[in-house]
Design an enzyme around this catalytic site. Structure first.
Site, PDB file in Angstrom:
ATOM      1  N   ARG A   1     -12.044  -8.275  50.143  1.00 55.73           N
ATOM      2  CA  ARG A   1     -12.024  -9.634  49.597  1.00 55.73           C
ATOM      3  C   ARG A   1     -13.196 -10.383  50.226  1.00 55.73           C
ATOM      4  O   ARG A   1     -13.264 -10.533  51.451  1.00 55.73           O
ATOM      5  CB  ARG A   1     -10.699 -10.328  49.894  1.00 55.73           C
ATOM      6  CG  ARG A   1     -10.567 -11.739  49.300  1.00 55.73           C
ATOM      7  CD  ARG A   1      -9.139 -12.247  49.475  1.00 55.73           C
ATOM      8  NE  ARG A   1      -8.944 -13.585  48.946  1.00 55.73           N
ATOM      9  CZ  ARG A   1      -8.887 -14.694  49.689  1.00 55.73           C
ATOM     10  NH1 ARG A   1      -9.041 -14.618  51.010  1.00 55.73           N
ATOM     11  NH2 ARG A   1      -8.686 -15.867  49.132  1.00 55.73           N
TER      12      ARG A   1
ATOM     13  N   ASN B   1      -9.977 -20.166  46.853  1.00 51.19           N
ATOM     14  CA  ASN B   1      -9.170 -19.942  48.049  1.00 51.19           C
ATOM     15  C   ASN B   1      -8.288 -21.144  48.359  1.00 51.19           C
ATOM     16  O   ASN B   1      -8.752 -22.289  48.352  1.00 51.19           O
ATOM     17  CB  ASN B   1     -10.092 -19.676  49.247  1.00 51.19           C
ATOM     18  CG  ASN B   1      -9.320 -19.373  50.514  1.00 51.19           C
ATOM     19  OD1 ASN B   1      -8.697 -18.313  50.625  1.00 51.19           O
ATOM     20  ND2 ASN B   1      -9.336 -20.297  51.474  1.00 51.19           N
ATOM     21  N   GLU B   2      -7.002 -20.894  48.614  1.00 46.92           N
ATOM     22  CA  GLU B   2      -6.054 -21.922  49.065  1.00 46.92           C
ATOM     23  C   GLU B   2      -6.342 -23.274  48.417  1.00 46.92           C
ATOM     24  O   GLU B   2      -6.681 -24.252  49.099  1.00 46.92           O
ATOM     25  CB  GLU B   2      -6.100 -22.010  50.590  1.00 46.92           C
ATOM     26  CG  GLU B   2      -5.750 -20.685  51.254  1.00 46.92           C
ATOM     27  CD  GLU B   2      -5.833 -20.700  52.778  1.00 46.92           C
ATOM     28  OE1 GLU B   2      -6.150 -21.773  53.345  1.00 46.92           O
ATOM     29  OE2 GLU B   2      -5.587 -19.651  53.402  1.00 46.92           O
TER      30      GLU B   2
ATOM     31  N   HIS C   1      -0.678 -16.244  51.074  1.00 49.66           N
ATOM     32  CA  HIS C   1      -1.255 -16.081  52.397  1.00 49.66           C
ATOM     33  C   HIS C   1      -0.135 -16.272  53.418  1.00 49.66           C
ATOM     34  O   HIS C   1       0.558 -17.290  53.396  1.00 49.66           O
ATOM     35  CB  HIS C   1      -2.382 -17.079  52.626  1.00 49.66           C
ATOM     36  CG  HIS C   1      -3.563 -16.836  51.746  1.00 49.66           C
ATOM     37  ND1 HIS C   1      -4.727 -17.590  51.819  1.00 49.66           N
ATOM     38  CD2 HIS C   1      -3.784 -15.915  50.771  1.00 49.66           C
ATOM     39  CE1 HIS C   1      -5.601 -17.137  50.921  1.00 49.66           C
ATOM     40  NE2 HIS C   1      -5.033 -16.124  50.270  1.00 49.66           N
TER      41      HIS C   1
ATOM     42  N   TYR D   1       0.988 -16.724  57.094  1.00 51.79           N
ATOM     43  CA  TYR D   1       0.731 -17.048  58.493  1.00 51.79           C
ATOM     44  C   TYR D   1       2.040 -17.559  59.105  1.00 51.79           C
ATOM     45  O   TYR D   1       3.071 -16.897  58.994  1.00 51.79           O
ATOM     46  CB  TYR D   1      -0.424 -18.043  58.614  1.00 51.79           C
ATOM     47  CG  TYR D   1      -1.766 -17.444  58.211  1.00 51.79           C
ATOM     48  CD1 TYR D   1      -2.428 -16.545  59.050  1.00 51.79           C
ATOM     49  CD2 TYR D   1      -2.359 -17.744  56.992  1.00 51.79           C
ATOM     50  CE1 TYR D   1      -3.644 -15.977  58.699  1.00 51.79           C
ATOM     51  CE2 TYR D   1      -3.585 -17.179  56.626  1.00 51.79           C
ATOM     52  CZ  TYR D   1      -4.211 -16.287  57.484  1.00 51.79           C
ATOM     53  OH  TYR D   1      -5.407 -15.725  57.126  1.00 51.79           O
TER      54      TYR D   1
ATOM     55  N   GLU E   1      -4.006 -12.854  52.409  1.00 52.01           N
ATOM     56  CA  GLU E   1      -4.419 -13.041  53.800  1.00 52.01           C
ATOM     57  C   GLU E   1      -3.185 -12.984  54.682  1.00 52.01           C
ATOM     58  O   GLU E   1      -2.103 -13.425  54.292  1.00 52.01           O
ATOM     59  CB  GLU E   1      -5.077 -14.410  54.030  1.00 52.01           C
ATOM     60  CG  GLU E   1      -6.431 -14.624  53.416  1.00 52.01           C
ATOM     61  CD  GLU E   1      -7.020 -15.980  53.817  1.00 52.01           C
ATOM     62  OE1 GLU E   1      -6.535 -16.561  54.831  1.00 52.01           O
ATOM     63  OE2 GLU E   1      -7.932 -16.451  53.138  1.00 52.01           O
TER      64      GLU E   1
ATOM     65  N   TRP F   1      -6.764 -10.794  57.234  1.00 54.04           N
ATOM     66  CA  TRP F   1      -7.835 -11.700  57.645  1.00 54.04           C
ATOM     67  C   TRP F   1      -8.121 -11.433  59.115  1.00 54.04           C
ATOM     68  O   TRP F   1      -7.205 -11.522  59.932  1.00 54.04           O
ATOM     69  CB  TRP F   1      -7.413 -13.153  57.445  1.00 54.04           C
ATOM     70  CG  TRP F   1      -8.557 -14.078  57.728  1.00 54.04           C
ATOM     71  CD1 TRP F   1      -8.953 -14.531  58.952  1.00 54.04           C
ATOM     72  CD2 TRP F   1      -9.474 -14.621  56.771  1.00 54.04           C
ATOM     73  NE1 TRP F   1     -10.060 -15.333  58.834  1.00 54.04           N
ATOM     74  CE2 TRP F   1     -10.402 -15.403  57.496  1.00 54.04           C
ATOM     75  CE3 TRP F   1      -9.608 -14.524  55.386  1.00 54.04           C
ATOM     76  CZ2 TRP F   1     -11.434 -16.094  56.888  1.00 54.04           C
ATOM     77  CZ3 TRP F   1     -10.634 -15.203  54.777  1.00 54.04           C
ATOM     78  CH2 TRP F   1     -11.545 -15.986  55.519  1.00 54.04           C
TER      79      TRP F   1
END
Length: 430
Positions: free
Chosen positions: A87, A164-165, A231, A233, A260, A289
């Site tokens: 990516r 992205n995001e 993503h 986290y 990610e 990531w």
């Protein structure tokens, strides 16, 4: 990930506490059906597949190209570790220097030379609504149209990750309409690649906005060729949260990847073991990531020290060589071939595989006709190589004659003729 005003990377947006399990959705019976043209990477029945019908499960690494264009060996280094996808961070010119069409062509060329699929993403949208420097998904769509010449003919090798995001934690509910409009803009401009869309809330969807609206977003794509990206986290610090989110999409036949994630983070401690194990069990793609170049206190997210492929960090070693890591689970896209066996250009009997699969074989005998010569349908009756698509999987069990229709729970194992069988190309096919 988002990047601050300095030249270094920093944390993803701080997540707010919310219960993902309450954010359900109503999915129509055909939400995951593919309607895209039978060329290139596409979605079928909630899964990402290649033009030949082979499922493609992404096992990739993020590379921050737009901030480190001088790191010209990064894609090759990532591929050498076993990744089947990279990516690549690009700039649209709205916040960071525009990645030109010629640069995009060069990056695609690197991906192809190293036999990885390119997921190309515009990073300038990161945290829109909360970060005043971020741009809109509409502007990101304009960027993709401006570099369309570099994308043409690359549908087998490239996935377009629109932005992205694209929303932070402010006005995240606007994500649904903005995403639909961006998809429509790209399709109307003739960009018919597989598209990828990131979740709001700095990619983590703690509000459940993408989860609740994914079915309608998918249905809005006239090609039915949109992949969703979460993503993971700090919001995903327990196995239960990880499993609940991923299973929601697979149960509803909506295509999802973990675009990610890391092994720790400033907004909480993600459960990377659960992310990787659950993704593997569900045949869901994931991309960690990131290769190298993080800073501002999150250097721990680097997989390689100083872009040195021979100096992996603890996170890099875990991601690449650990349980359910890419070294053990990544399979190269069949567009690049597999050494003359099923999935490559040539069947065991010496005839080429049919590029268009079963559509080239109207009578169903396993033989097709393309380019004025006979070809073999991968997995058909004429494909007798003893590998994927023939009678017996490497583990000794027979392949399922009816493929994924014999595997309702999606674990790679089916049941036919009163015994277990393996779905070719699934997680059980090893």
């Amino acid at each position: 990930m988002r990047k601050p005003r300095s030249t270094l990377l920093t944390t993803a947006g701080m997540a707010l506490a919310a219960a993902l399990g309450l954010m359900g959705s109503i999915v129509g019976p055909s939400a995951g059906e593919a309607e895209a043209a039978p060329t290139g990477i596409r979605v079928s029945d909630g899964r990402v597949i290649e033009a030949n019908g082979n499922q493609f499960v992404m096992r990739g690494v993020n590379h921050a190209y737009t901030w480190y264009p001088e790191q010209t060996t990064a894609i090759a280094d990532i591929a050498a570790k076993g990744a089947n996808t990279v990516r690549v961070v690009l700039g649209s010119g709205d916040r960071w220097t525009k990645t030109s069409a010629s640069q995009v062509s060069g990056l695609i060329g690197q991906c192809k030379a190293n036999k990885v699929i390119c997921v190309l993403e515009v990073h300038d949208t990161t945290g829109y609504g909360e970060d005043g420097a971020a741009t809109t998904l509409d502007k990101a769509a304009d960027y993709w149209i401006s570099v369309k010449s570099a994308l043409q003919g690359q549908q087998d090798y490239v996935i377009v990750n629109i932005g992205n995001e694209p929303y932070g934690n402010t006005n995240a509910s606007a994500w649904t309409g903005a995403t639909k409009n961006a998809i429509s803009k790209l399709r109307n401009a003739g960009i018919n690649h597989a598209l990828m869309v990131d979740a709001p809330n700095w990619g983590q969807d703690w509000s459940g906005t993408m989860r609740a609206n994914a079915a309608s977003v998918f249905a809005s794509d006239p090609d039915r060729n949109t992949i969703f990206s979460i993503h993971m986290y700090g919001v995903y610090d327990t196995a239960a949260e990880v499993q609940d989110y991923l299973r929601h999409f697979t149960n509803n036949k909506l295509p999802l990847v973990v675009g990610e994630f890391g092994d720790r983070h400033s907004d909480g401690n993600p459960d990377e073991n659960a992310i990787m194990a659950t993704a593997q069990s569900l045949s869901v793609g994931y991309m960690g990531w990131s290769w190298s170049g993080n800073g501002s206190g999150v250097e721990y997210l680097d997989m390689a020290n100083g872009f040195n492929a021979n100096s992996l960090t603890a996170w890099g070693n875990r991601f690449i060589n650990g349980a359910n890591g890419i070294a053990a689970t990544s399979k190269t896209a069949t567009i690049y071939g597999r050494g003359g066996g099923p999935g490559s250009g040539t069947a065991p009997n010496g005839y080429p595989y049919c590029a268009h699969g079963r559509s080239s074989d109207p009578d169903g005998d396993g033989w097709g006709w393309e380019n004025s010569r006979s070809c073999v349908v991968q997995g058909g009756r004429a494909d007798g190589g003893g590998g994927p698509g023939s009678g017996t999987a490497p583990n000794g069990y027979p392949y399922c004659a009816h493929g994924r229709s014999s595997d309702p729970d999606g674990d790679g194992w089916g049941w036919e003729n009163s015994r277990s069988c393996v779905v070719a190309g699934s997680s059980a096919d090893s």
